[in-house]
Design a protein around this motif. Structure first.
Motif, PDB file in Angstrom:
ATOM      1  N   GLY B 322      29.454  31.372  44.295  1.00  0.00           N
ATOM      2  CA  GLY B 322      30.709  30.767  43.859  1.00  0.00           C
ATOM      3  C   GLY B 322      31.192  29.661  44.784  1.00  0.00           C
ATOM      4  N   VAL B 365      45.782  39.420  41.451  1.00  0.00           N
ATOM      5  CA  VAL B 365      44.326  39.607  41.454  1.00  0.00           C
ATOM      6  C   VAL B 365      43.939  40.513  40.289  1.00  0.00           C
ATOM      7  CG1 VAL B 365      42.348  40.494  42.745  1.00  0.00           C
ATOM      8  CG2 VAL B 365      44.179  39.260  43.937  1.00  0.00           C
ATOM      9  N   LEU B 366      43.259  39.911  39.295  1.00  0.00           N
ATOM     10  CA  LEU B 366      42.893  40.652  38.090  1.00  0.00           C
ATOM     11  C   LEU B 366      41.395  40.908  38.032  1.00  0.00           C
ATOM     12  CD1 LEU B 366      44.914  38.592  35.430  1.00  0.00           C
ATOM     13  CD2 LEU B 366      45.688  40.591  36.702  1.00  0.00           C
ATOM     14  N   HIS B 367      40.634  39.987  38.615  1.00  0.00           N
ATOM     15  CA  HIS B 367      39.188  39.940  38.403  1.00  0.00           C
ATOM     16  C   HIS B 367      38.537  39.462  39.705  1.00  0.00           C
ATOM     17  CE1 HIS B 367      35.397  38.185  36.855  1.00  0.00           C
ATOM     18  NE2 HIS B 367      35.541  38.996  35.821  1.00  0.00           N
ATOM     19  N   PRO B 368      37.267  39.765  39.925  1.00  0.00           N
ATOM     20  CA  PRO B 368      36.600  39.244  41.131  1.00  0.00           C
ATOM     21  C   PRO B 368      36.732  37.724  41.297  1.00  0.00           C
ATOM     22  CG  PRO B 368      35.234  40.920  40.122  1.00  0.00           C
ATOM     23  CD  PRO B 368      36.409  40.729  39.204  1.00  0.00           C
ATOM     24  N   CYS B 369      36.934  36.980  40.188  1.00  0.00           N
ATOM     25  CA  CYS B 369      37.073  35.518  40.335  1.00  0.00           C
ATOM     26  C   CYS B 369      38.327  35.170  41.131  1.00  0.00           C
ATOM     27  CB  CYS B 369      37.046  34.817  38.983  1.00  0.00           C
ATOM     28  SG  CYS B 369      38.477  35.115  37.939  1.00  0.00           S
ATOM     29  N   ASP B 370      39.342  36.055  41.091  1.00  0.00           N
ATOM     30  CA  ASP B 370      40.545  35.817  41.892  1.00  0.00           C
ATOM     31  C   ASP B 370      40.246  36.013  43.375  1.00  0.00           C
ATOM     32  OD1 ASP B 370      42.601  35.402  39.753  1.00  0.00           O
ATOM     33  OD2 ASP B 370      41.882  37.382  39.167  1.00  0.00           O
ATOM     34  N   LEU B 372      37.260  35.500  44.595  1.00  0.00           N
ATOM     35  CA  LEU B 372      36.439  34.322  44.921  1.00  0.00           C
ATOM     36  C   LEU B 372      37.322  33.139  45.299  1.00  0.00           C
ATOM     37  CD1 LEU B 372      33.743  32.758  44.943  1.00  0.00           C
ATOM     38  CD2 LEU B 372      34.046  32.373  42.501  1.00  0.00           C
ATOM     39  N   GLU B 373      38.396  32.941  44.557  1.00  0.00           N
ATOM     40  CA  GLU B 373      39.278  31.819  44.877  1.00  0.00           C
ATOM     41  C   GLU B 373      39.863  31.976  46.277  1.00  0.00           C
ATOM     42  OE1 GLU B 373      42.327  29.487  42.370  1.00  0.00           O
ATOM     43  OE2 GLU B 373      43.536  30.945  43.435  1.00  0.00           O
TER      44      GLU B 373
END
Lengths: 499, 592
Positions: B322, B365-370, B372-373
């Motif tokens: 990412g 934070v809902l998802h691993p992408c959060d 990652l950010e």
């Protein structure tokens, strides 16, 4: 006139330089005529040069000019009196111009005498054989600007008789020019069809053009500046291999504008303060979305999560998704296109772009209208990341001539990570926001059916802002809408964004 | 985006940097995803609002201390107050460890809140918590009130989803009751009033009150209003409108009882977590909150605040890819260290996985992408190595847009100037001003226009062009204008949708009608569109917009694609035009 011009040229040829008053004396013509001749020679180009010098001089009055041309009133009267028998005074008074002044002056000069007791009324006789008209001579000298030969008494007398007055005279210092010649050809202003046909153009001299004057404006139409900038952005996307999305759909369902983008139903952007809702058609059917289970997947990811997400944990309502709105961003169309992409049997990496109108029910000011144009680009491919997003944004803005970029973490409901794009504005001496970007959330892409390893990176900006900067417009109403001054449209330069 | 004010001195102190310059603060904010909006002071702010004279008159009452106004992202409720913002920055700068928030149940038993069935009709949820042995300073007291206000404006959606009430517990006696009663049965002394009012009277009283009147519609038409009482029947609050005066908090309040009523249970819990996390630092036992039990009519009991820590296992490979870094460029240790700086405590559970603990402050934070950010922010966006996507594609235009651009050029070549007008307009613009009955038009109508200019989507380009003519009528004549844009029609089927239609319209305005010129332009367009002469003709008709006997349908292959004619004198009058004009309008999409 032609003689005079030739004479002047001959004189200059001999003396190299002279003053216009000198020419007067030499040619024995009035100064005004010399000036006329000089101007006429100057019109042929750089044959001579003439430097003006303004001086204060005596000049002839209208009456003085008449005297200089025809003789003083007394001389005219004297000439009207036949030698020997003379003439009746009453007759002279009637037939001779300015007889009253002439009679008294001639009498005072003792040029004539009056016999009051003559038969048939008073009669005038010459008292001298001939007269010398000194007044006329003096005036001619004034006209020739050779005043040195006048005595103070003579000047005073001419002034008293209102034949001369003080005035400003421009005298010229004349010299040979670079193209000096003794013969002057007649100058043509236009090259005509006839000259070409006869071949006479080869022997003619053409008058010099005044290149300082403006040309005549062509009678033409104009394109609107905002749309000229739009054309430039389209060109950039096409050069970068992007495919245009069909954005001709202003009315959109809340579903595609918000829900499909994982924007929760209580999000403030879905408020009536920000979005235009419709009364007709108020709501749409989402049959197609329902048919393949997409609607249910979107509902699930909002209310309970899934795809690795905990979701928003609320009661998602289809009725809310059915509400029609005027789209608030072209990303609604991007969502439709990505959904279509996901329906293909085999995923194809894709680059999409669009530039079209979007609508916001916001407060209006000098830079905000209820409708504006959004520019959007996106790339869908396997394993794309933030570095690719920043890389393609850098490439895009380089094409616009913008080189100093930096990225700030930001929040968008449908992208994560998200980045605001800043560029350094040399004029303002600070970093200014020029666009927004991010990686679409998995909660948006996976319910569509895109493979898990596919990422979609996207960025957007408004078309109006760069156009206003480009064309130096401060109020958006001077750019768009019916109040625009069409002169602005016609004088705007062509759009080269990298210049 | 919400804005938080923080004194420079306070920020410098918590970041342990006495010599912080404004530029450095700006830089730090930028890196963290905040925006330093304004550098100001109490005096400057007042001067800006009420003028320099007023600010000078206030003298020493106003402080000149530097205040930063900082914009925070809309999903970071934990940063909405000075306490949360400075703590996040301290952790980001590795000056503090992320705190561990705890909800404890007192040995003597929890305070109880009973929910009556009647609340289901209006506002079914309530969550509660207690901050014990807290000491306010004037600054922290103000911040406590401000945070409630900011939460009300953001996640609580103007109190419609959640409304917070905070009370001096020492004035009250548990257990508490949350019920809904007919307005006339609710009588209490509300905050900042000297006598008791019934709920009916209060709704009347507050209808003229600028701050509260916006909240009245949330319950006004309900037969019952929500109310919270203590064991003695003392009214704590009538949510979401007003608290009672009896239990009001003051600077001296030691024990704060917090209740939040809601229509959305999850959001209520988030709001409560956010409030107690930010202010439990002032409790004698820092970061510790006393739990309260809420008993629902169905026998269900919930304990609040939840202060839940959530474990998320994330593949290290996902994080590395990412941010575009390899194993050696980004070790697991570094990942853990950087995430911890974002208050996301992380530890390696294997070579390939990290376990990230999402604290109750980070409901965004809902998802691993959060996650990652946050990792990318901790590395620094501008430290990432840019690269072009490898995606190879062929550029392609929409045929309609390509045709549109070519036509725009041809019409401009013919001496016409392009206008750009609005897609939204008034009903009058498309109907009365074109002499057409409104109900004959398939117009899309807007439900919530702020002004008359945005009542409908245009069904014709003519009004926009004629208004442009009006604004430019002092220019040398004739005016020759055109526009190629979309109009919108309500679709005739039952799909409830609408369609855009790409139209080309042109107007000639001058001393004479210039019909032959408009006709000539139409001929020219057909010529460049390659339409053979026998496939295009004008057929006389009568349309109200145009002058009698001077109007025709444009037929292409026998079917109408547009109209052309001399504009009716009354159409001209509708746009305040005094000279004659000719126009045509046609559908570009027919020529795709």
């Amino acid at each position: 006139m032609e003689d005079l011009r030739s004479n002047i040229l001959a004189y200059i040829d001999k003396h190299e330089t002279c003053s216009s008053t000198e020419l007067c004396k030499e040619m024995n013509v009035e100064h005004q005529k010399i000036v006329g001749a000089l101007n006429s020679i100057l019109a042929f180009g750089e044959i001579i040069s003439a430097q003006p010098e303004v001086t204060s001089r005596l000049e002839l009055t209208d009456e003085g000019r008449q005297v200089a041309d025809h003789g003083s009133h007394e001389a005219v009267l004297f000439a009207s009196v036949p030698a020997g028998d003379g003439a009746p005074q009453s007759e002279l008074m009637k037939s001779v111009p300015n007889a009253k002044i002439g009679f008294s002056k001639a009498l005072a000069n003792r040029w004539i005498r009056l016999d009051k007791s003559a038969q048939g009324g008073p009669r005038v006789y010459r008292q001298v054989e001939s007269v010398s008209d000194r007044i006329r001579h003096c005036l001619q000298m004034v006209a020739a600007l050779s005043l040195d030969s006048l005595t103070a008494e003579e000047r005073a007398e001419l002034k008293k008789r209102k034949l001369v007055q003080e005035g400003r005279v421009t005298v010229y210092r004349v010299a040979k020019g670079p193209a000096f010649t003794l013969t002057l050809a007649k100058e043509e202003t236009e090259l005509t069809a006839e000259m070409l046909a006869t071949g006479v153009w080869q022997t003619l001299t053409f008058k010099a053009y005044n290149f300082k004057a403006l040309g005549q404006q062509p009678d033409c139409g104009h394109l609107h500046p905002l749309l000229k900038v739009r054309a430039e952005f389209r060109q950039i996307f096409l050069e970068m291999g992007f495919q245009e999305m069909p954005t001709n759909r202003y009315v959109e369902s809340s579903f595609w504008n918000f829900d499909a983008l994982f924007q929760p139903q209580q999000h403030p952007a879905r408020d009536a303060h920000d979005t235009f809702f419709l009364t007709e058609p108020a709501a749409c059917r989402l049959d197609a979305e329902q048919a393949d289970g997409y609607l249910a997947r979107v509902k699930a990811v909002h209310s309970n999560g899934g795809y690795g997400s905990i979701g928003y944990n609320y009661d998602w309502k289809e009725s809310e998704a059915q509400k029609n709105i005027l789209r608030t961003h072209t990303t609604a169309v991007s969502a439709r296109m990505l959904y279509q992409l996901a329906q293909q049997p085999q995923f194809q990496p894709t680059k999409y772009f669009s530039i079209d109108r979007v609508f916001r029910n916001e407060s209006l000011d000098a830079t905000h209208l209820a409708e504006f144009h959004q520019i959007e680009g996106l790339v869908a491919d396997y394993n794309l990341n933030l570095c690719h997003l920043m890389g393609i944004i850098r490439e895009f803005f380089h094409k616009l001539g913008i080189r100093r970029l930096r990225f700030k973490p930001a929040y968008n409901p449908y992208t994560e990570p998200s980045m605001e794009i800043f560029s350094y504005h040399e004029g303002l001496g600070k970093w200014v926001e020029i666009g927004n970007s991010g990686v679409f959330r998995p909660e948006m892409l996976l319910p569509m059916g895109l493979p898990e390893s596919v990422s979609v990176i996207a960025w957007g900006l408004s078309l109006e802002r760069p156009t206003m900067i480009k064309y130096g417009i401060n109020n958006i109403r001077d750019l768009i809408g019916p109040k625009v001054d069409l002169k602005m449209v016609s004088v705007g330069p062509i759009c080269r964004l990298d210049k | 985006m919400p804005v938080v004010q923080i004194e420079k001195a306070a920020l410098c102190q918590c970041l342990n940097r006495k010599d912080f310059t404004d530029e450095e603060v700006d830089e730090l904010c930028f890196e963290f995803g905040l925006e330093l909006d304004e550098v100001t002071s109490e005096r400057e702010m007042l001067a800006k609002e009420q003028g320099d004279a007023k600010a000078a008159q206030m003298g020493d009452q106003l402080s000149d201390a530097v205040i930063y106004k900082i914009e925070v992202p809309a999903n970071r409720y934990d940063l909405l107050c000075v306490e949360g913002l400075s703590r996040a920055l301290m952790v980001f700068q590795s000056l503090a460890q992320p705190p561990l928030y705890k909800a404890v149940q007192p040995a003597a038993g929890m305070q109880q809140m009973r929910v009556a069935p009647s609340t289901a009709q209006i506002r079914p949820y309530v969550v509660c918590a207690m901050l014990r042995n807290l000491s306010f300073t004037p600054a922290s007291y103000k911040s406590f009130i401000d945070l409630q206000d900011k939460l009300h404006q953001t996640i609580c959606r103007q109190r419609s989803l959640v409304a917070i009430g905070t009370h001096d517990f020492d004035t009250l006696t548990g257990p508490f009751l949350y019920e809904a009663l007919p307005p006339s049965d609710i009588v209490f002394k509300p905050l900042n009033q000297t006598k008791e009012f019934s709920a009916v009277e209060l709704m009347q009283l507050y209808s003229g009150e600028s701050h509260l009147k916006a909240y009245l519609p949330i319950i006004r038409d309900s037969p019952v209003y929500p109310v919270i009482k203590d064991a003695n029947g003392v009214v704590l609050s009538m949510p979401p409108i007003i608290n009672g005066d009896h239990s009001r908090i003051t600077l001296n309040t030691k024990n704060v009882f917090i209740e939040a009523t809601a229509t959305d249970a999850h959001k209520a819990s988030v709001v409560l977590d956010t409030l107690v996390c930010a202010f439990s630092q002032y409790c004698s036992e820092q970061f510790t909150v006393e739990a309260v039990q809420v008993n629902y009519p169905d026998g269900r009991a919930s304990i609040y605040p939840s202060l839940a820590y959530r474990q998320v296992d994330i593949q290290v490979d996902y994080l590395r890819k990412g941010v575009g870094r390899s194993d050696s460029q980004l070790t697991i240790d570094e990942i853990c260290h950087r995430l911890t700086r974002m208050c996301l405590v992380a530890k390696a559970t294997s070579d390939a996985t990290v376990s990230v603990t999402v604290p109750p402050t980070r409901h965004d934070v809902l998802h691993p992408c959060d996650v990652l950010e946050d990792l990318a922010i901790a590395i620094g966006y501008n430290n990432l190595e840019m690269s072009l996507p490898p995606t190879l594609c062929t550029g392609k235009q929409q045929p309609l847009n390509s045709l549109t651009d070519k036509l725009r050029l041809e019409v401009a070549f013919a001496g016409f100037t392009e206008c750009l007008t609005f897609a939204l307009c008034s009903e009058k613009d498309i109907s009365e001003r074109l002499r057409l009955p409104l109900d004959s038009l398939p117009a899309v109508r807007i439900a919530n226009p702020k002004t008359l200019e945005f009542q409908v989507a245009r069904t014709s380009l003519l009004p926009g062009i004629l208004k442009t003519v009006h604004s430019n009528r002092s220019l040398p004549l004739p005016l020759k204008l055109f526009e190629i844009q979309d109009v919108v029609y309500k679709s005739s089927d039952s799909s409830g949708s609408a369609v855009n239609s790409r139209q080309l319209a042109a107007v000639y305005y001058g001393k004479s009608s210039g019909f032959e010129l408009i006709h000539g332009l139409m001929d020219r367009i057909m010529q460049v569109l390659g339409v053979p002469v026998d496939q295009y003709k004008l057929s006389a008709t009568e349309l109200a917009t145009y002058f009698t006997g001077r109007c025709a349908n444009v037929l292409y292959k026998g079917s109408p694609v547009g109209t052309i004619g001399v504009l009716h004198p009354e159409t001209l009058a509708q746009f305040d035009l005094t000279l004659p004009a000719s126009a045509f309008v046609f559908d570009v999409e027919k020529f795709l």
